[in-house]
Scaffold this motif. Structure first.
Motif, PDB file in Angstrom:
ATOM      1  N   SER A 103       0.833  -1.201   0.000  1.00  0.00           N
ATOM      2  CA  SER A 103       0.000   0.000   0.000  1.00  0.00           C
ATOM      3  C   SER A 103       0.868   1.252   0.000  1.00  0.00           C
ATOM      4  O   SER A 103       0.527   2.257  -0.639  1.00  0.00           O
ATOM      5  CB  SER A 103      -0.938  -0.009   1.209  1.00  0.00           C
ATOM      6  N   GLU A 104       2.002   1.192   0.688  1.00  0.00           N
ATOM      7  CA  GLU A 104       2.884   2.356   0.702  1.00  0.00           C
ATOM      8  C   GLU A 104       3.575   2.555  -0.641  1.00  0.00           C
ATOM      9  O   GLU A 104       3.855   3.684  -1.043  1.00  0.00           O
ATOM     10  CB  GLU A 104       3.903   2.195   1.834  1.00  0.00           C
ATOM     11  N   SER A 105       3.840   1.465  -1.334  1.00  0.00           N
ATOM     12  CA  SER A 105       4.405   1.579  -2.679  1.00  0.00           C
ATOM     13  C   SER A 105       3.415   2.257  -3.621  1.00  0.00           C
ATOM     14  O   SER A 105       3.776   3.139  -4.405  1.00  0.00           O
ATOM     15  CB  SER A 105       4.773   0.190  -3.213  1.00  0.00           C
ATOM     16  N   LEU A 106       2.146   1.864  -3.530  1.00  0.00           N
ATOM     17  CA  LEU A 106       1.115   2.505  -4.348  1.00  0.00           C
ATOM     18  C   LEU A 106       0.963   3.984  -4.002  1.00  0.00           C
ATOM     19  O   LEU A 106       0.825   4.830  -4.895  1.00  0.00           O
ATOM     20  CB  LEU A 106      -0.225   1.796  -4.146  1.00  0.00           C
ATOM     21  N   ALA A 107       0.998   4.294  -2.713  1.00  0.00           N
ATOM     22  CA  ALA A 107       0.865   5.688  -2.292  1.00  0.00           C
ATOM     23  C   ALA A 107       2.042   6.521  -2.798  1.00  0.00           C
ATOM     24  O   ALA A 107       1.873   7.676  -3.205  1.00  0.00           O
ATOM     25  CB  ALA A 107       0.768   5.772  -0.773  1.00  0.00           C
ATOM     26  N   ALA A 108       3.236   5.927  -2.790  1.00  0.00           N
ATOM     27  CA  ALA A 108       4.417   6.641  -3.293  1.00  0.00           C
ATOM     28  C   ALA A 108       4.284   6.913  -4.784  1.00  0.00           C
ATOM     29  O   ALA A 108       4.629   7.999  -5.274  1.00  0.00           O
ATOM     30  CB  ALA A 108       5.676   5.827  -3.012  1.00  0.00           C
ATOM     31  N   GLU A 109       3.776   5.934  -5.529  1.00  0.00           N
ATOM     32  CA  GLU A 109       3.573   6.122  -6.962  1.00  0.00           C
ATOM     33  C   GLU A 109       2.587   7.260  -7.228  1.00  0.00           C
ATOM     34  O   GLU A 109       2.827   8.123  -8.082  1.00  0.00           O
ATOM     35  CB  GLU A 109       3.069   4.824  -7.590  1.00  0.00           C
ATOM     36  N   LEU A 110       1.477   7.268  -6.495  1.00  0.00           N
ATOM     37  CA  LEU A 110       0.472   8.311  -6.674  1.00  0.00           C
ATOM     38  C   LEU A 110       1.050   9.687  -6.340  1.00  0.00           C
ATOM     39  O   LEU A 110       0.805  10.664  -7.062  1.00  0.00           O
ATOM     40  CB  LEU A 110      -0.746   8.017  -5.805  1.00  0.00           C
ATOM     41  N   ALA A 111       1.825   9.760  -5.266  1.00  0.00           N
ATOM     42  CA  ALA A 111       2.422  11.046  -4.886  1.00  0.00           C
ATOM     43  C   ALA A 111       3.384  11.536  -5.965  1.00  0.00           C
ATOM     44  O   ALA A 111       3.423  12.737  -6.268  1.00  0.00           O
ATOM     45  CB  ALA A 111       3.165  10.893  -3.561  1.00  0.00           C
ATOM     46  N   MET A 112       4.130  10.632  -6.575  1.00  0.00           N
ATOM     47  CA  MET A 112       5.045  11.035  -7.655  1.00  0.00           C
ATOM     48  C   MET A 112       4.278  11.502  -8.889  1.00  0.00           C
ATOM     49  O   MET A 112       4.676  12.443  -9.560  1.00  0.00           O
ATOM     50  CB  MET A 112       5.966   9.884  -8.014  1.00  0.00           C
ATOM     51  N   GLU A 113       3.169  10.827  -9.171  1.00  0.00           N
ATOM     52  CA  GLU A 113       2.344  11.257 -10.309  1.00  0.00           C
ATOM     53  C   GLU A 113       1.837  12.684 -10.120  1.00  0.00           C
ATOM     54  O   GLU A 113       1.746  13.461 -11.068  1.00  0.00           O
ATOM     55  CB  GLU A 113       1.144  10.326 -10.469  1.00  0.00           C
TER      56      GLU A 113
END
Length: 510
Positions: free
Chosen positions: A496-506
Motif C-alpha cells: 500500500s505504501e508503494s502505491l501511495a508513493a507512486e500516486l504522490a510522484m504522479e
C-alpha cells in the motif's frame, strides 16, 4: 496467470449489506453467485467489481482507490471502477462489474453487467492512418496492438517480430516459469487466436533490414517492402554477449526469449552446477530459479554488492544474504576469464565447476534501425513527450525509447516491462491523434524466492537513502533522495505504501 479463487468469503452480496457497513471511502469483499466481489464507496457512488486483479490475481481490497480507479497492490495495474476497464499495464483484461441497488438502508449487488459494446472513437482530423506497422513483438509492440483494437481502430495492423514465439509474459521467463512453478499457458500474453480474431497480422521470424523513411516503408531482410502510415519502433534490447574464450559453447546461455528460457530449463534437468555471470536482476532471478530446481549456483560479478547500483548498499547486502541463505555462492569483485567444457576460470585464478553458464551482464538497446534511418538517437531513440521521434509519424516505445521525464526534467531510458507496456499503449493512442503525453511513473518488481521487491520512480544517483522499517525482517521502505527530493521508493511487503508513493510522484511536478 491469475490466482485461483478460493471458497467465497465475506457476505453474500445478493442478500445485501447495511449501508453503514461500507463507509465513505471504504472497501468490502463479499461474493455474488460464488464469485468474489469488491465493493467500493465514493460518496454516494458505489461500485461492484471483481475482487482480484486480472494480471496475477492480486487482492484489490489491499489496493489503492484513487478517484474512480482501483490499483492492484502487487504490480500496480489500474482499473476503472465504473466500467472495470484495465486502464494500466500490466493488466490487459477488464474486471467484471455488477449492478448495484440501494433500498431501505441496504446495498444489494445484482446481476453481472454485460460488457458494453465497443464504440469506435474518431481519430483527430488528418491523423487517421490506414496502416500501422509495429516493429517488435515484445511488451511495447503487443500493448500498442492491443490498445489500437481496444480503441476500435479499423485500419490494418502489422506486427513484425524476429522472435519465433508470439508476445509472451517476459518477466515470468526468469521467475516462476524458469523455477518450474508456472505452466505453459501462463506465458503467452494472448492466444494465437487473439491475433486472427482482431485482424492483427503477426509476422514471426521476420527480420527488418531497414526503414525507408522517405517512402514510408519497412524493408524486410528478404527484400519485401511493407508500407506504413504510422510506425512504432519497439525493437527492445538484446543481451550483451560474452567475448571471453569459450563463450560460444552450447552450454553457455543468455535469457531474453521464451526459447532461451526453455533451453535453460532443459539444461537444468541434468546439470548439477551452474555459474551465473552478473548479479543483475535477471542474473539473480535466474539464480533463485535454478536453486529452486536443485542446481548448485555460483554467481560471479565485478561489483562489491549485488544490485547496489540500483538499490543501494543496504538492500544489496540483504539480497546477498537472502541468496546465500538459499545456497547461492557469490564471487564478487571478480569476473570470468574463460569458459571450459565443465568449468569457468575466474580472473582471480579460481576455477568453478559449471555444467551450464548463464550470462546476465546487461542488455543494450537495439537502435541500429533507427540510426541507419536518420532518427535522432542518444543511448536510445530520442522521443518527445508523446513518444514521437524526430520523424513525424514514427514513434518509439519500450527499452529503446529515451523520453523527457516530467519529474526530473531529464531524458531517461528505462528497461522495465511495465514501462514498455504503458508506453506501447500511449504510443497507440498518439498514432490515432489523441495527443496524450507519457507521464507514468516508472515501476518494476523483482522476485527472489518468495520475496518481492517493488520499485517506483527513477534514480540514477542519489545523495541519501532513508530506510523505514527493517530490511532483514523483510518489512521495509527505502526512499532514494537527492537534494531532499524523493526520486524513487523501494519496498518489501509494503504494497500500500508503494502505491501511495507512486500516486504522490504522479501528482508531483518537481
Amino acid at each position: 496467470m491469475a490466482g485461483n479463487h478460493s471458497d467465497p468469503s465475506g457476505p453474500d452480496l445478493a442478500l445485501g449489506i447495511a449501508l453503514t457497513d461500507l463507509p465513505d471511502g471504504g472497501k468490502l469483499v463479499g461474493h455474488r453467485d460464488g464469485e468474489p466481489v469488491l465493493l467500493v464507496r465514493r460518496g454516494a457512488e458505489i461500485s461492484a467489481v471483481g475482487a482480484t486483479c486480472s494480471h496475477y490475481g492480486g487482492p484489490l481490497f489491499d489496493g489503492l482507490v484513487a478517484d474512480d480507479t482501483v490499483r492492484c497492490p502487487w504490480h500496480h495495474a489500474c482499473f476503472d471502477l465504473k466500467t472495470g476497464e484495465a486502464l494500466r499495464a500490466p493488466a490487459l483484461s477488464p474486471l467484471a462489474c455488477w449492478s448495484i441497488e440501494q433500498r431501505d438502508g441496504r446495498i444489494f449487488v445484482g446481476e453481472k453487467r454485460k460488457k458494453p459494446s465497443p464504440v469506435a472513437r474518431e481519430s483527430t482530423a488528418g491523423s487517421s492512418p490506414e496502416r500501422i506497422v509495429l516493429i517488435g513483438g515484445g511488451a511495447a509492440g503487443f500493448a500498442a496492438a492491443e490498445r489500437l483494437r481496444r480503441e476500435q481502430f479499423q485500419g490494418a495492423i502489422v506486427m513484425i517480430s524476429d522472435d519465433e514465439a508470439p508476445p509472451v509474459d517476459r518477466p515470468n521467463l526468469s521467475k516462476d516459469y524458469l523455477a518450474g512453478k508456472a505452466p505453459e499457458d501462463w506465458i503467452p500474453l494472448r492466444s494465437e487466436a487473439f491475433y486472427a480474431k482482431n485482424n492483427i497480422e503477426l509476422r514471426l521470424r521476420t527480420k527488418v533490414a531497414a526503414l525507408d523513411v522517405g517512402a514510408r516503408q519497412v524493408v524486410l531482410a528478404d527484400g519485401e517492402r511493407v508500407a506504413f502510415d504510422k510506425l512504432l519502433l519497439a525493437t527492445g534490447a538484446e543481451p550483451v554477449r560474452l567475448t571471453i574464450p569459450g563463450a560460444d559453447q552450447p552450454h553457455v546461455h543468455t535469457l531474453r526469449s521464451l526459447a532461451d528460457s526453455r533451453r535453460i530449463i532443459a539444461a537444468s534437468s541434468t546439470a548439477r552446477s551452474a555459474v551465473v555471470l552478473g548479479a543483475s536482476f535477471i542474473g539473480l532471478e535466474v539464480a533463485a530459479s535454478l536453486r529452486t530446481r536443485g542446481v548448485e549456483v555460483h554467481v560471479v560479478a565485478p561489483e562489491e554488492r549485488p544490485m547496489e547500483r540500483v538499490l543501494g548498499p543496504q538492500m544489496g547486502d540483504f539480497i546477498r544474504a537472502l541468496h546465500e541463505g538459499n545456497g547461492v555462492l557469490f564471487h564478487l569483485a571478480d569476473t570470468a576469464a574463460s569458459i571450459g567444457a565443465s568449468e569457468v576460470l575466474l580472473n582471480s585464478g579460481r576455477s568453478l565447476a559449471a555444467d551450464m553458464v548463464i550470462a546476465g551482464i546487461g542488455v543494450r538497446p537495439r537502435v541500429d534501425l533507427a540510426d541507419a534511418a536518420g532518427l535522432a538517437t542518444d543511448r536510445g531513440v530520442l522521443v518527445d513527450a508523446y513518444l514521437e521521434t524526430n520523424v513525424p509519424g514514427i514513434y518509439a516505445a519500450g527499452d529503446i525509447a529515451r523520453w523527457p521525464d516530467p519529474r526530473s526534467g531529464a531524458n531517461i531510458r528505462v528497461e522495465h516491462w511495465v514501462v514498455a507496456q504503458r508506453q506501447g499503449a500511449t504510443a497507440a493512442l498518439n498514432m490515432l491523434g489523441r495527443g496524450q503525453k507519457f507521464t507514468d511513473v516508472p515501476f518494476f518488481w523483482s522476485q527472489h524466492y518468495d520475496i518481492p521487491i517493488n520499485y517506483v520512480g527513477h534514480a540514477e544517483g542519489w545523495d541519501a537513502i532513508e530506510v523505514e522499517g527493517d530490511i532483514a525482517a523483510k518489512d521495509c521502505l527505502l526512499r532514494f533522495k537527492r537534494g531532499g527530493h524523493i526520486l524513487a521508493v523501494a519496498t518489501i511487503f509494503r504494497d500500500s505504501e508503494s502505491l501511495a508513493a507512486e500516486l504522490a510522484m504522479e501528482q508531483s511536478k518537481a
